[in-house]
Scaffold this active site. Structure first.
Site, PDB file in Angstrom:
ATOM      1  N   THR A 170      21.070  58.960 -40.640  1.00 57.66           N
ATOM      2  CA  THR A 170      21.410  58.402 -41.937  1.00 57.66           C
ATOM      3  C   THR A 170      20.287  57.468 -42.373  1.00 57.66           C
ATOM      4  O   THR A 170      20.201  56.331 -41.934  1.00 57.66           O
ATOM      5  CB  THR A 170      22.751  57.635 -41.863  1.00 57.66           C
ATOM      6  OG1 THR A 170      23.767  58.550 -41.480  1.00 57.66           O
ATOM      7  CG2 THR A 170      23.102  57.038 -43.208  1.00 57.66           C
ATOM      8  N   LYS A 173      25.369  61.681 -48.224  1.00 56.16           N
ATOM      9  CA  LYS A 173      25.866  61.024 -47.006  1.00 56.16           C
ATOM     10  C   LYS A 173      26.176  59.546 -47.298  1.00 56.16           C
ATOM     11  O   LYS A 173      27.230  59.035 -46.910  1.00 56.16           O
ATOM     12  CB  LYS A 173      24.820  61.161 -45.900  1.00 56.16           C
ATOM     13  CG  LYS A 173      25.001  60.256 -44.690  1.00 56.16           C
ATOM     14  CD  LYS A 173      26.268  60.543 -43.898  1.00 56.16           C
ATOM     15  CE  LYS A 173      26.368  59.636 -42.666  1.00 56.16           C
ATOM     16  NZ  LYS A 173      27.739  59.570 -42.146  1.00 56.16           N
ATOM     17  N   LYS A 197      23.807  48.314 -42.253  1.00 50.95           N
ATOM     18  CA  LYS A 197      22.585  49.070 -42.579  1.00 50.95           C
ATOM     19  C   LYS A 197      22.903  50.152 -43.612  1.00 50.95           C
ATOM     20  O   LYS A 197      22.220  50.294 -44.627  1.00 50.95           O
ATOM     21  CB  LYS A 197      22.008  49.716 -41.320  1.00 50.95           C
ATOM     22  CG  LYS A 197      20.754  50.548 -41.575  1.00 50.95           C
ATOM     23  CD  LYS A 197      20.625  51.717 -40.602  1.00 50.95           C
ATOM     24  CE  LYS A 197      21.391  52.942 -41.076  1.00 50.95           C
ATOM     25  NZ  LYS A 197      21.208  54.152 -40.260  1.00 50.95           N
TER      26      LYS A 197
END
Lengths: 287, 287
Positions: free
Chosen positions: A85, A161, A230
């Site tokens: 990711t 995503k 994050k």
């Protein structure tokens, strides 16, 4: 995350050369027949396919671009499938860099935790050059329950995503506020969640994370809060880059910052839900 | 909403006396065998059961307390089942008032639109005195797919209903921001929603409202935005009364205020999702 994916690839009959940045982590793969190598470049073969599962933009840049070793080893016709990711910007930059070496870059981030990867229950988002996509599709399809292709922009799959992770984190914050409200009104959280997750919200996100919020057990972490922070940071970064105000993402980011600020960065990311309870003066159980 | 419920009660063999504040609205029930009456009090019989479906706190107070006519007609042993979405405070006040006349007040707000009521697909939240609850349970069970009892506090069921509406509105705002993000990145909203609502978010709220957000058709309204604003106002009111900060509810309320401020109070409530698109500079289709 790379481990269950690698295991499944071996089981599906693919010959793997495996590199891990942390020594020892992939030893068990050698027993299954994988060849362990000592650098990313050694994992690549001319015109071959390399899958990477890297935790952030910096790791992606380091592994895939530093010294150009990986892309030189792959060479013309090679494909780099980046499954971590990362930001859409990082994917676009890597793709641009790889083109100079005749290497195609595909973004293929996944929905699903390691347990889901182990049982081939991942949902994979894919984007990048069409020809490369066609070549890796059977490999990716063997890893999960479906691959959705979002076109040639290598950053597109990363956007999707991040969009999904944002939707998930928003659902957790909404449940947390809702639970605080019912508790402050003397109503048991469990019955309310049972009712809602068996009707309007009868889907994995509400059922699984709802259970976690009812239980209020956040250690050990399934997915660390630092990583959640994050991810939402990447959402806001992609939002800013594309000029998309996302006030709810900002709110969720603040909640995650609070969780990490309170020393919970190693707890499960859903523990950011504690902010709603604590702000309402509710006691939270010792972890 | 009262109409399909009344039809189902008649079909289940209950003898109904029906009053509607808007003349003519219940004429079709007469044809089915209901007796139409000209005041709430006339709908009541001594020690009987009265169901009300009233749109807000003011209507509930007016119908159930003004002049004490309804409660006097019900008298000792009577039960008032209040099915509208009202504040917990309004329920608690009505219950307190009714006790003086020997009448039990139960809150029984429902999840589901009129179409769901028509096919007995409602989920009903119930709270108030235990004995009265036992007596009305078979009636309420005949109207939907399940009744969940939240204890003797008459406001409890209202809190749960508001909690569910808040969760729903939060999901709509999250989807709206997510859609804006993917669109600004050149990705089709439809494929992203298809992926997410067939996996992590495979539940009615995301599937049904996701489709509405993809189609961007907000007229005619299934549930008017003015009513959505009323509901989220009740959420914030209950949150304030119970000292529960709910920043996400505040955000959703602002979005609804924007929708109504732009003259969309009569559009479907999901049209508040347009704010995310408009703030991101996206064009929205003519309605």
């Amino acid at each position: 995350m790379g481990l269950p994916i690698a295991k499944n690839l071996i089981e599906s009959g693919y010959a793997l050369r495996v590199f891990n940045r942390t020594a020892g982590k992939s030893d068990c793969l050698a027993a299954l027949g994988a060849k362990l190598v000592s650098s990313p470049a050694e994992a690549a073969q001319p015109s071959g396919i390399v899958l990477t599962m890297l935790s952030d933009d910096r790791a992606l840049a380091e592994v895939s671009m530093r010294g150009d070793e990986l892309v030189k080893a792959l060479g013309p016709g090679g494909i780099h499938v980046s499954m971590g990711t990362v930001s859409p910007a990082a994917s676009r930059e890597a793709a641009q860099h790889h083109i100079g070496f005749g290497v195609s870059y595909l973004a293929a981030p996944v929905f699903g935790r390691p347990e889901a990867a182990a049982v081939r229950n991942l949902r994979i988002c894919l984007s990048g050059a069409q020809a490369a996509k066609d070549r890796v599709l059977p490999i990716l399809e063997s890893l999960g329950r479906g691959v959705t292709y979002f076109g040639p922009d290598p950053g597109a799959a990363n956007v999707v995503k991040l969009a999904g992770n944002f939707l998930l984190a928003s659902a957790v914050e909404a449940m947390a506020e809702m639970i605080a409200l019912v508790e402050k009104n003397g109503i048991g959280r469990e019955r309310v969640l049972e009712l809602l997750t068996s009707s309007l919200f009868s889907c994995p996100v509400y059922q699984i994370y709802g259970k976690a919020l009812v239980a209020q057990r956040y250690r050990p972490a399934g997915f660390r809060m630092e990583l959640g922070l994050k991810d939402i940071g990447l959402v806001l970064q992609a939002a800013a880059a594309s000029r998309t105000p996302m006030p709810m993402a900002g709110l969720v980011c603040d909640r995650l910052l609070t969780g990490v600020a309170k020393g919970r960065g190693d707890w499960d990311f859903t523990a950011f839900a504690l902010a709603a309870a604590e702000d309402a003066g509710l006691k939270i159980p010792e972890q």
